[in-house]
Design a protein around this motif. Structure first.
Motif, PDB file in Angstrom:
ATOM      1  N   GLY A 102       0.796  -1.217   0.000  1.00 52.07           N
ATOM      2  CA  GLY A 102       0.000   0.000   0.000  1.00 52.07           C
ATOM      3  C   GLY A 102       0.832   1.272   0.000  1.00 52.07           C
ATOM      4  N   ARG A 103       0.144   2.380  -0.304  1.00 53.12           N
ATOM      5  CA  ARG A 103       0.776   3.689  -0.445  1.00 53.12           C
ATOM      6  C   ARG A 103       0.237   4.646   0.618  1.00 53.12           C
ATOM      7  N   VAL A 104       1.114   5.363   1.255  1.00 47.75           N
ATOM      8  CA  VAL A 104       0.763   6.366   2.259  1.00 47.75           C
ATOM      9  C   VAL A 104       0.388   7.656   1.532  1.00 47.75           C
ATOM     10  N   ARG A 105      -0.782   8.217   1.875  1.00 52.27           N
ATOM     11  CA  ARG A 105      -1.282   9.391   1.157  1.00 52.27           C
ATOM     12  C   ARG A 105      -1.502  10.569   2.104  1.00 52.27           C
ATOM     13  N   SER A 106      -1.488  11.763   1.536  1.00 52.44           N
ATOM     14  CA  SER A 106      -1.693  12.966   2.348  1.00 52.44           C
ATOM     15  C   SER A 106      -3.133  13.038   2.823  1.00 52.44           C
ATOM     16  N   TRP A 140      -7.937   5.683  24.168  1.00 54.78           N
ATOM     17  CA  TRP A 140      -7.609   6.885  23.407  1.00 54.78           C
ATOM     18  C   TRP A 140      -6.105   6.938  23.206  1.00 54.78           C
ATOM     19  N   ALA A 141      -5.697   7.545  22.079  1.00 52.29           N
ATOM     20  CA  ALA A 141      -4.278   7.652  21.770  1.00 52.29           C
ATOM     21  C   ALA A 141      -3.985   9.038  21.196  1.00 52.29           C
ATOM     22  N   TYR A 142      -2.725   9.428  21.291  1.00 51.08           N
ATOM     23  CA  TYR A 142      -2.307  10.775  20.876  1.00 51.08           C
ATOM     24  C   TYR A 142      -1.624  10.726  19.511  1.00 51.08           C
ATOM     25  N   PHE A 143      -2.210  11.450  18.543  1.00 55.92           N
ATOM     26  CA  PHE A 143      -1.749  11.441  17.148  1.00 55.92           C
ATOM     27  C   PHE A 143      -1.134  12.787  16.769  1.00 55.92           C
ATOM     28  N   VAL A 144      -0.122  12.737  15.908  1.00 59.06           N
ATOM     29  CA  VAL A 144       0.407  13.914  15.219  1.00 59.06           C
ATOM     30  C   VAL A 144       0.876  13.434  13.850  1.00 59.06           C
ATOM     31  N   HIS A 145       0.076  13.679  12.795  1.00 58.94           N
ATOM     32  CA  HIS A 145       0.500  13.240  11.461  1.00 58.94           C
ATOM     33  C   HIS A 145      -0.302  13.957  10.385  1.00 58.94           C
ATOM     34  N   SER A 146       0.323  14.074   9.203  1.00 60.09           N
ATOM     35  CA  SER A 146      -0.295  14.707   8.040  1.00 60.09           C
ATOM     36  C   SER A 146      -0.537  13.728   6.900  1.00 60.09           C
ATOM     37  N   TYR A 147      -0.004  12.527   7.032  1.00 61.92           N
ATOM     38  CA  TYR A 147      -0.169  11.477   6.022  1.00 61.92           C
ATOM     39  C   TYR A 147      -0.804  10.265   6.684  1.00 61.92           C
ATOM     40  N   VAL A 148      -1.527   9.490   5.895  1.00 64.02           N
ATOM     41  CA  VAL A 148      -2.282   8.372   6.451  1.00 64.02           C
ATOM     42  C   VAL A 148      -1.985   7.100   5.658  1.00 64.02           C
ATOM     43  N   CYS A 149      -1.835   6.002   6.370  1.00 61.11           N
ATOM     44  CA  CYS A 149      -1.566   4.712   5.747  1.00 61.11           C
ATOM     45  C   CYS A 149      -2.844   4.146   5.129  1.00 61.11           C
ATOM     46  N   PRO A 150      -2.721   3.256   4.155  1.00 57.85           N
ATOM     47  CA  PRO A 150      -3.918   2.628   3.578  1.00 57.85           C
ATOM     48  C   PRO A 150      -4.598   1.709   4.584  1.00 57.85           C
ATOM     49  N   ASP A 151      -5.922   1.714   4.517  1.00 61.00           N
ATOM     50  CA  ASP A 151      -6.721   0.876   5.411  1.00 61.00           C
ATOM     51  C   ASP A 151      -6.991  -0.447   4.710  1.00 61.00           C
ATOM     52  N   GLY A 152      -6.380  -1.521   5.209  1.00 58.93           N
ATOM     53  CA  GLY A 152      -6.518  -2.793   4.524  1.00 58.93           C
ATOM     54  C   GLY A 152      -6.384  -3.968   5.464  1.00 58.93           C
ATOM     55  N   GLU A 153      -5.909  -5.080   4.947  1.00 59.67           N
ATOM     56  CA  GLU A 153      -5.836  -6.314   5.720  1.00 59.67           C
ATOM     57  C   GLU A 153      -4.899  -6.196   6.915  1.00 59.67           C
ATOM     58  N   ALA A 154      -3.924  -5.297   6.851  1.00 61.61           N
ATOM     59  CA  ALA A 154      -2.973  -5.149   7.953  1.00 61.61           C
ATOM     60  C   ALA A 154      -3.560  -4.406   9.146  1.00 61.61           C
ATOM     61  N   THR A 155      -4.692  -3.728   8.976  1.00 61.61           N
ATOM     62  CA  THR A 155      -5.228  -2.872  10.032  1.00 61.61           C
ATOM     63  C   THR A 155      -5.739  -3.685  11.218  1.00 61.61           C
ATOM     64  N   LEU A 156      -5.241  -3.359  12.410  1.00 65.59           N
ATOM     65  CA  LEU A 156      -5.707  -3.971  13.665  1.00 65.59           C
ATOM     66  C   LEU A 156      -6.640  -3.049  14.442  1.00 65.59           C
TER      67      LEU A 156
END
Length: 200
Positions: A102-106, A140-156
């Motif tokens: 997969g490709r990480v997208r903005s 809950w978790a603390y995020f800081v990001h501008s790009y997002v990974c693809p949502d697919g079979e690897a997602t837990l």
């Protein structure tokens, strides 16, 4: 006592990860040496900043192939999760480690959804995994990001921010957290403890 190796390659929040692990009783080794990486009991790939710079540093230090070949538990944190994928749109296109398809997208901003995604988001567990032992949809978790990974079979686990954000991913012995577990209070500490307890 569990020993964990943290890659100190000049593109990660190494100190905060180190202190969080030491609070859990782990022995932490910081290294940018490919031979030490190859012998590690378990490995954390932190990351902050740009994917292109991070991949350039890994290449300069000769760490890319040892990471790809690492056979024991590996955890990518924040940008470190993104680096596990095949490519990123960042900077016009960057080849990554290629360990997860997969490709990480903005991320797309909106009036009620600024980018970067910065702050606390609730996790939604997609499927059980030893890394998520003891967590549920109240975490809950603390995020800081501008790009997002693809949502697919690897997602837990996912968060929501104008669409699904793969918050925790896994492929074989490689896990990733898009958020910062070292800054995510009890949920983050539990994930790090679970990682330390994974069989090596």
């Amino acid at each position: 006592m569990t020993t964990v190796t943290v890659l100190a390659y000049g593109a990660g929040n190494v100190a905060s990860v180190q202190f969080a692990l030491e609070r859990l009783g782990a022995t932490v080794r910081l290294t940018a040496d490919p031979a030490e990486l190859a012998e590690a009991e378990r490995l954390i790939l932190p990351g902050v900043g740009a994917a292109g710079y991070a991949m350039a540093r890994l290449s300069e230090l000769g760490l890319g192939e040892p990471i790809r070949a690492f056979p024991r538990p590996l955890l990518g944190v924040c940008l470190g999760q993104q680096l596990l994928f095949e490519a990123s749109d960042e900077g016009g296109g960057v080849p990554l480690l290629g360990l997860i398809p997969g490709r990480v997208r903005s991320m797309e901003p909106a009036p009620d959804r600024p980018v970067p995604h910065m702050g606390w988001s609730r996790l939604s567990i997609v499927r059980p995994d030893p890394l998520l032992e003891g967590l549920d949809d109240s975490a809950w978790a603390y995020f800081v990001h501008s790009y997002v990974c693809p949502d697919g079979e690897a997602t837990l686990a996912r968060a929501e921010y104008g669409g699904p954000v793969p918050a925790v991913v896994r492929s074989a012995n490689r896990w990733g957290c898009q958020f910062h577990p070292e800054r995510s209070a009890a949920a983050g500490a539990r994930i790090l403890r679970n990682f330390l307890e994974l069989p090596a």
